[in-house]
Design a protein around this motif. Structure first.
Motif, short mmCIF file in Angstrom:
data_model
loop_
_atom_site.label_atom_id
_atom_site.label_comp_id
_atom_site.label_asym_id
_atom_site.label_seq_id
_atom_site.Cartn_x
_atom_site.Cartn_y
_atom_site.Cartn_z
N GLU A 56 1.03 -1.41 -0.02
CA GLU A 56 0.13 0.01 -0.03
C GLU A 56 0.92 1.15 0.03
O GLU A 56 2.00 1.21 0.51
CB GLU A 56 -0.95 0.07 1.48
CG GLU A 56 -1.85 -1.01 1.49
CD GLU A 56 -2.68 -0.96 2.76
OE1 GLU A 56 -3.82 -1.34 2.94
OE2 GLU A 56 -1.85 -0.47 3.68
N ASP A 58 0.56 5.46 0.56
CA ASP A 58 -0.24 6.75 0.67
C ASP A 58 0.37 7.90 0.21
O ASP A 58 1.25 8.36 0.73
CB ASP A 58 -0.54 6.99 2.14
CG ASP A 58 -1.24 8.01 2.61
OD1 ASP A 58 -2.19 8.55 1.47
OD2 ASP A 58 -1.32 8.54 3.76
N ASP A 61 -2.59 13.47 -3.32
CA ASP A 61 -2.90 13.85 -4.68
C ASP A 61 -2.20 15.05 -5.24
O ASP A 61 -1.78 14.95 -6.58
CB ASP A 61 -4.44 14.05 -4.52
CG ASP A 61 -5.22 12.81 -4.33
OD1 ASP A 61 -4.58 11.64 -4.62
OD2 ASP A 61 -6.46 12.91 -4.00
N ILE A 69 -2.02 12.74 -12.80
CA ILE A 69 -2.91 11.65 -12.63
C ILE A 69 -4.30 12.08 -11.92
O ILE A 69 -4.25 12.92 -11.27
CB ILE A 69 -2.26 10.69 -11.11
CG1 ILE A 69 -1.08 10.40 -11.55
CG2 ILE A 69 -3.32 9.67 -10.75
CD1 ILE A 69 -1.04 9.00 -12.64
N ALA A 71 -7.02 9.69 -12.10
CA ALA A 71 -7.78 8.44 -11.37
C ALA A 71 -7.02 7.23 -11.01
O ALA A 71 -5.59 7.10 -11.61
CB ALA A 71 -8.72 8.02 -12.38
N PRO A 72 -6.97 6.51 -10.04
CA PRO A 72 -6.50 5.27 -9.78
C PRO A 72 -6.05 4.45 -11.15
O PRO A 72 -4.82 3.86 -11.16
CB PRO A 72 -7.14 4.77 -8.67
CG PRO A 72 -7.82 5.56 -8.06
CD PRO A 72 -8.32 6.66 -9.02
N SER A 73 -6.97 4.68 -11.91
CA SER A 73 -6.59 3.77 -13.09
C SER A 73 -5.94 3.98 -14.02
O SER A 73 -5.27 3.29 -14.97
CB SER A 73 -8.21 3.43 -13.90
OG SER A 73 -8.55 4.71 -14.33
N VAL A 75 -2.67 4.74 -13.25
CA VAL A 75 -1.42 4.56 -12.35
C VAL A 75 -1.03 3.07 -12.76
O VAL A 75 -1.58 2.02 -12.70
CB VAL A 75 -1.63 4.64 -10.85
CG1 VAL A 75 -0.21 4.32 -10.21
CG2 VAL A 75 -2.04 6.12 -10.69
N ILE A 99 6.19 5.76 -9.84
CA ILE A 99 4.64 5.92 -10.42
C ILE A 99 4.81 6.37 -11.94
O ILE A 99 5.20 7.45 -12.08
CB ILE A 99 3.95 6.69 -9.41
CG1 ILE A 99 4.30 6.62 -7.77
CG2 ILE A 99 2.45 6.87 -9.81
CD1 ILE A 99 3.66 5.31 -7.47
N ASN A 101 2.13 7.46 -14.97
CA ASN A 101 0.86 7.57 -15.76
C ASN A 101 0.56 6.89 -17.12
O ASN A 101 1.38 7.43 -17.96
CB ASN A 101 0.82 9.31 -15.75
CG ASN A 101 -0.79 9.73 -16.29
OD1 ASN A 101 -1.27 8.76 -16.99
ND2 ASN A 101 -1.20 10.81 -16.13
#
Length: 136
Positions: A56, A58, A61, A69, A71-73, A75, A99, A101
């Motif tokens: 996980e 954290d 944003d 970014i 939306a989570p989709s 990433v 990370i 995009n």
């Protein structure tokens, strides 16, 4: 698969390198992040969820907005792999994930500061611990 990746802030310790190609490695499940500015600079990457399904992050944003970014989709999360020349354990850096995009090819490395994750997670021992039947 080959994707051009732009890292405006570079990787930690390699900030001057901002242009990369991400491609599949011949050594599955690894990927290769190759600098287009220096042929001698490349990194193996791995999907951390393959060996740590409980991984996980954290991440604020506001930080993720630097690479747009929405939306989570959008990433893709990858971890940099270390393959020691002395034959010791192959490890992954879960403290500093990359990370990406996937919509625009922008990427960044984020330093998490989460005590659950280290820069040297032993990939094989984590796989065995999280998948005792050996099914990948």
């Amino acid at each position: 698969m080959k994707q051009h990746i732009k890292m405006p802030e570079g990787l930690l310790g390699f900030e001057e390198y901002t242009e990369f190609e991400l491609s599949d490695s011949e050594y599955k499940p690894f990927m290769v992040l190759q600098s287009t500015q220096d042929v001698n600079l490349s990194f193996f990457l791995i999907d951390p969820f393959l060996f740590r399904p409980d991984y996980e992050m954290d991440i604020d944003d506001e930080i993720l907005s630097k690479i747009d970014i929405q939306a989570p989709s959008d990433v893709i999360v990858l971890a940099i792999v270390t393959i020691p020349s002395d034959g010791s354990s192959v490890t992954a850096n879960l403290q500093g994930p990359v990370i990406i995009n996937k919509k625009n090819g922008s990427a960044m490395q984020v330093a998490l500061g989460d005590a659950r994750w280290s820069t040297k997670h032993d990939i094989l021992s984590e796989l065995k611990k999280n998948n005792p039947e050996g099914v990948c």
